[in-house]
Design a protein around this motif. Structure first.
Motif, PDB file in Angstrom:
ATOM      1  N   GLU A 164     -19.613 -12.449  28.607  1.00  0.00           N
ATOM      2  CA  GLU A 164     -21.285 -13.076  28.832  1.00  0.00           C
ATOM      3  C   GLU A 164     -22.074 -11.915  28.387  1.00  0.00           C
ATOM      4  O   GLU A 164     -23.140 -12.062  27.139  1.00  0.00           O
ATOM      5  N   VAL A 165     -22.289 -10.813  28.995  1.00  0.00           N
ATOM      6  CA  VAL A 165     -22.549  -9.299  28.771  1.00  0.00           C
ATOM      7  C   VAL A 165     -22.257  -8.871  27.758  1.00  0.00           C
ATOM      8  O   VAL A 165     -23.668  -8.405  26.825  1.00  0.00           O
ATOM      9  N   GLU A 166     -21.284  -8.741  27.186  1.00  0.00           N
ATOM     10  CA  GLU A 166     -20.909  -8.219  25.731  1.00  0.00           C
ATOM     11  C   GLU A 166     -21.518  -9.141  24.782  1.00  0.00           C
ATOM     12  O   GLU A 166     -22.143  -8.476  23.667  1.00  0.00           O
ATOM     13  N   THR A 167     -20.924 -10.548  24.654  1.00  0.00           N
ATOM     14  CA  THR A 167     -21.743 -11.213  23.625  1.00  0.00           C
ATOM     15  C   THR A 167     -22.997 -11.360  23.577  1.00  0.00           C
ATOM     16  O   THR A 167     -23.932 -11.038  22.866  1.00  0.00           O
ATOM     17  N   GLN A 168     -24.247 -11.080  25.048  1.00  0.00           N
ATOM     18  CA  GLN A 168     -25.096 -11.049  24.977  1.00  0.00           C
ATOM     19  C   GLN A 168     -25.651  -9.782  24.423  1.00  0.00           C
ATOM     20  O   GLN A 168     -26.954  -9.299  23.694  1.00  0.00           O
ATOM     21  N   LEU A 169     -24.869  -8.618  24.779  1.00  0.00           N
ATOM     22  CA  LEU A 169     -25.845  -7.401  24.449  1.00  0.00           C
ATOM     23  C   LEU A 169     -25.471  -7.213  22.112  1.00  0.00           C
ATOM     24  O   LEU A 169     -25.701  -6.898  21.637  1.00  0.00           O
ATOM     25  N   LEU A 170     -24.448  -7.979  21.906  1.00  0.00           N
ATOM     26  CA  LEU A 170     -23.509  -8.578  19.760  1.00  0.00           C
ATOM     27  C   LEU A 170     -24.834  -9.037  19.811  1.00  0.00           C
ATOM     28  O   LEU A 170     -25.805  -8.803  18.299  1.00  0.00           O
ATOM     29  N   ILE A 171     -25.745 -10.037  20.441  1.00  0.00           N
ATOM     30  CA  ILE A 171     -26.703 -11.314  20.478  1.00  0.00           C
ATOM     31  C   ILE A 171     -27.892  -9.772  20.191  1.00  0.00           C
ATOM     32  O   ILE A 171     -28.713 -10.200  19.517  1.00  0.00           O
ATOM     33  N   SER A 172     -28.385  -8.791  21.039  1.00  0.00           N
ATOM     34  CA  SER A 172     -29.348  -8.092  21.036  1.00  0.00           C
ATOM     35  C   SER A 172     -29.798  -7.127  19.159  1.00  0.00           C
ATOM     36  O   SER A 172     -30.248  -6.633  19.219  1.00  0.00           O
ATOM     37  N   VAL A 173     -28.009  -6.539  18.938  1.00  0.00           N
ATOM     38  CA  VAL A 173     -27.827  -5.917  17.451  1.00  0.00           C
ATOM     39  C   VAL A 173     -28.285  -6.773  17.039  1.00  0.00           C
ATOM     40  O   VAL A 173     -29.195  -6.646  15.407  1.00  0.00           O
ATOM     41  N   LEU A 175     -30.069  -9.242  16.429  1.00  0.00           N
ATOM     42  CA  LEU A 175     -31.546  -9.828  16.353  1.00  0.00           C
ATOM     43  C   LEU A 175     -32.571  -8.262  16.339  1.00  0.00           C
ATOM     44  O   LEU A 175     -34.053  -8.112  16.218  1.00  0.00           O
ATOM     45  N   LYS A 176     -31.335  -7.186  15.763  1.00  0.00           N
ATOM     46  CA  LYS A 176     -32.506  -5.539  15.853  1.00  0.00           C
ATOM     47  C   LYS A 176     -32.970  -5.427  17.610  1.00  0.00           C
ATOM     48  O   LYS A 176     -34.192  -4.994  17.070  1.00  0.00           O
ATOM     49  N   TYR A 177     -32.601  -5.998  18.123  1.00  0.00           N
ATOM     50  CA  TYR A 177     -33.605  -5.437  19.244  1.00  0.00           C
ATOM     51  C   TYR A 177     -32.964  -3.720  19.522  1.00  0.00           C
ATOM     52  O   TYR A 177     -33.532  -2.790  20.303  1.00  0.00           O
ATOM     53  N   LEU A 178     -31.825  -3.921  19.202  1.00  0.00           N
ATOM     54  CA  LEU A 178     -30.758  -2.566  19.752  1.00  0.00           C
ATOM     55  C   LEU A 178     -29.603  -2.276  18.323  1.00  0.00           C
ATOM     56  O   LEU A 178     -29.424  -3.456  17.840  1.00  0.00           O
ATOM     57  N   THR A 179     -29.685  -1.209  18.246  1.00  0.00           N
ATOM     58  CA  THR A 179     -28.450  -0.836  17.489  1.00  0.00           C
ATOM     59  C   THR A 179     -27.394  -0.985  18.132  1.00  0.00           C
ATOM     60  O   THR A 179     -26.869  -0.640  18.850  1.00  0.00           O
ATOM     61  N   GLU A 180     -25.778  -0.535  16.943  1.00  0.00           N
ATOM     62  CA  GLU A 180     -24.777  -0.381  17.668  1.00  0.00           C
ATOM     63  C   GLU A 180     -24.566   1.073  18.034  1.00  0.00           C
ATOM     64  O   GLU A 180     -24.259   1.112  19.055  1.00  0.00           O
ATOM     65  N   GLU A 181     -25.139   1.529  17.675  1.00  0.00           N
ATOM     66  CA  GLU A 181     -25.140   3.265  18.340  1.00  0.00           C
ATOM     67  C   GLU A 181     -25.352   2.827  19.811  1.00  0.00           C
ATOM     68  O   GLU A 181     -25.043   3.553  20.962  1.00  0.00           O
ATOM     69  N   ASP A 182     -26.277   2.029  20.077  1.00  0.00           N
ATOM     70  CA  ASP A 182     -27.313   1.994  21.726  1.00  0.00           C
ATOM     71  C   ASP A 182     -26.167   1.094  22.672  1.00  0.00           C
ATOM     72  O   ASP A 182     -26.531   1.463  23.579  1.00  0.00           O
ATOM     73  N   ILE A 183     -25.520   0.200  22.157  1.00  0.00           N
ATOM     74  CA  ILE A 183     -24.794  -0.178  23.012  1.00  0.00           C
ATOM     75  C   ILE A 183     -23.393   0.181  22.963  1.00  0.00           C
ATOM     76  O   ILE A 183     -22.414  -0.525  23.658  1.00  0.00           O
ATOM     77  N   THR A 184     -23.102   1.590  22.421  1.00  0.00           N
ATOM     78  CA  THR A 184     -21.985   2.185  22.722  1.00  0.00           C
ATOM     79  C   THR A 184     -20.919   1.994  24.326  1.00  0.00           C
ATOM     80  O   THR A 184     -20.570   2.125  24.465  1.00  0.00           O
ATOM     81  N   ASN A 185     -21.940   2.758  24.815  1.00  0.00           N
ATOM     82  CA  ASN A 185     -21.742   3.076  25.657  1.00  0.00           C
ATOM     83  C   ASN A 185     -22.328   1.877  26.841  1.00  0.00           C
ATOM     84  O   ASN A 185     -20.644   1.645  27.567  1.00  0.00           O
ATOM     85  N   ALA A 186     -22.801   1.058  26.709  1.00  0.00           N
ATOM     86  CA  ALA A 186     -22.275  -0.306  27.640  1.00  0.00           C
ATOM     87  C   ALA A 186     -21.033  -1.224  27.240  1.00  0.00           C
ATOM     88  O   ALA A 186     -19.934  -1.640  27.892  1.00  0.00           O
ATOM     89  N   MET A 187     -20.704  -0.889  25.610  1.00  0.00           N
ATOM     90  CA  MET A 187     -19.530  -1.198  25.519  1.00  0.00           C
ATOM     91  C   MET A 187     -17.947  -0.788  26.011  1.00  0.00           C
ATOM     92  O   MET A 187     -17.472  -1.617  26.153  1.00  0.00           O
ATOM     93  N   THR A 188     -18.455   0.191  26.032  1.00  0.00           N
ATOM     94  CA  THR A 188     -16.629   0.878  26.779  1.00  0.00           C
ATOM     95  C   THR A 188     -16.671   0.854  28.020  1.00  0.00           C
ATOM     96  O   THR A 188     -15.802   0.310  28.701  1.00  0.00           O
ATOM     97  N   LEU A 189     -18.017   0.530  28.973  1.00  0.00           N
ATOM     98  CA  LEU A 189     -17.825   0.073  29.853  1.00  0.00           C
ATOM     99  C   LEU A 189     -17.445  -1.243  30.724  1.00  0.00           C
ATOM    100  O   LEU A 189     -16.592  -1.564  31.589  1.00  0.00           O
ATOM    101  N   CYS A 190     -17.382  -2.105  29.805  1.00  0.00           N
ATOM    102  CA  CYS A 190     -17.578  -3.144  29.685  1.00  0.00           C
ATOM    103  C   CYS A 190     -15.974  -3.523  29.486  1.00  0.00           C
ATOM    104  O   CYS A 190     -14.999  -4.006  29.905  1.00  0.00           O
ATOM    105  N   GLU A 191     -15.565  -2.714  28.078  1.00  0.00           N
ATOM    106  CA  GLU A 191     -13.974  -2.920  28.160  1.00  0.00           C
ATOM    107  C   GLU A 191     -13.311  -2.256  30.026  1.00  0.00           C
ATOM    108  O   GLU A 191     -12.216  -2.503  30.292  1.00  0.00           O
ATOM    109  N   GLU A 192     -14.000  -0.922  30.023  1.00  0.00           N
ATOM    110  CA  GLU A 192     -13.414  -0.620  31.154  1.00  0.00           C
ATOM    111  C   GLU A 192     -12.791  -1.545  32.509  1.00  0.00           C
ATOM    112  O   GLU A 192     -12.134  -1.478  32.995  1.00  0.00           O
ATOM    113  N   THR A 193     -14.415  -1.516  32.454  1.00  0.00           N
ATOM    114  CA  THR A 193     -14.617  -2.975  33.628  1.00  0.00           C
ATOM    115  C   THR A 193     -13.467  -4.231  33.874  1.00  0.00           C
ATOM    116  O   THR A 193     -12.784  -4.353  34.401  1.00  0.00           O
TER     117      THR A 193
END
Length: 109
Positions: A62-71, A73-91
């Motif tokens: 869900e978190v991964e999907t919601q972060l992608l949605i935020s991109v 919707l232009k609330y964040l950029t791909e670069e903004d979520i890179t660290n979060a997505m890496t942590l999602c992958e690790e988790t």
């Protein structure tokens, strides 16, 4: 819990009108990940722990999907979520590994 901190920081950048929308939703989902892991571990039953790990993994997706949605919707950029997505992958790797370990114990025990 590192992921929780990162996602809270990112979601604080969402527009005010998202306070009760996407921001609230992504925060609830990210908090449920470590919460379900802790609750499952506290049950002291491998089958229960495995079930709670599955729930945590669903929240992670869900978190991964919601972060992608935020991109999108232009609330964040791909670069903004890179660290979060890496942590999602690790988790995800950690929760899947724990779940496999528990399933292996259940078969031999």
């Amino acid at each position: 819990m590192d992921l929780v901190e990162v996602v809270y920081g990112l979601s604080s950048r969402f527009p005010n009108e998202e306070r009760y929308g996407l921001s609230s939703q992504v925060r609830r989902a990210v908090v449920s990940i470590p919460s379900n892991i802790a609750e499952g571990e506290g049950r002291n039953a491998p089958n229960d722990f495995a079930r709670f790990l599955s729930i945590a993994h669903g929240s992670l997706r869900e978190v991964e999907t919601q972060l992608l949605i935020s991109v999108r919707l232009k609330y964040l950029t791909e670069e903004d979520i890179t660290n979060a997505m890496t942590l999602c992958e690790e988790t995800g790797r950690i929760t899947n590994g724990l779940k496999r370990s528990l399933q292996g114990r259940g078969k031999s025990g």
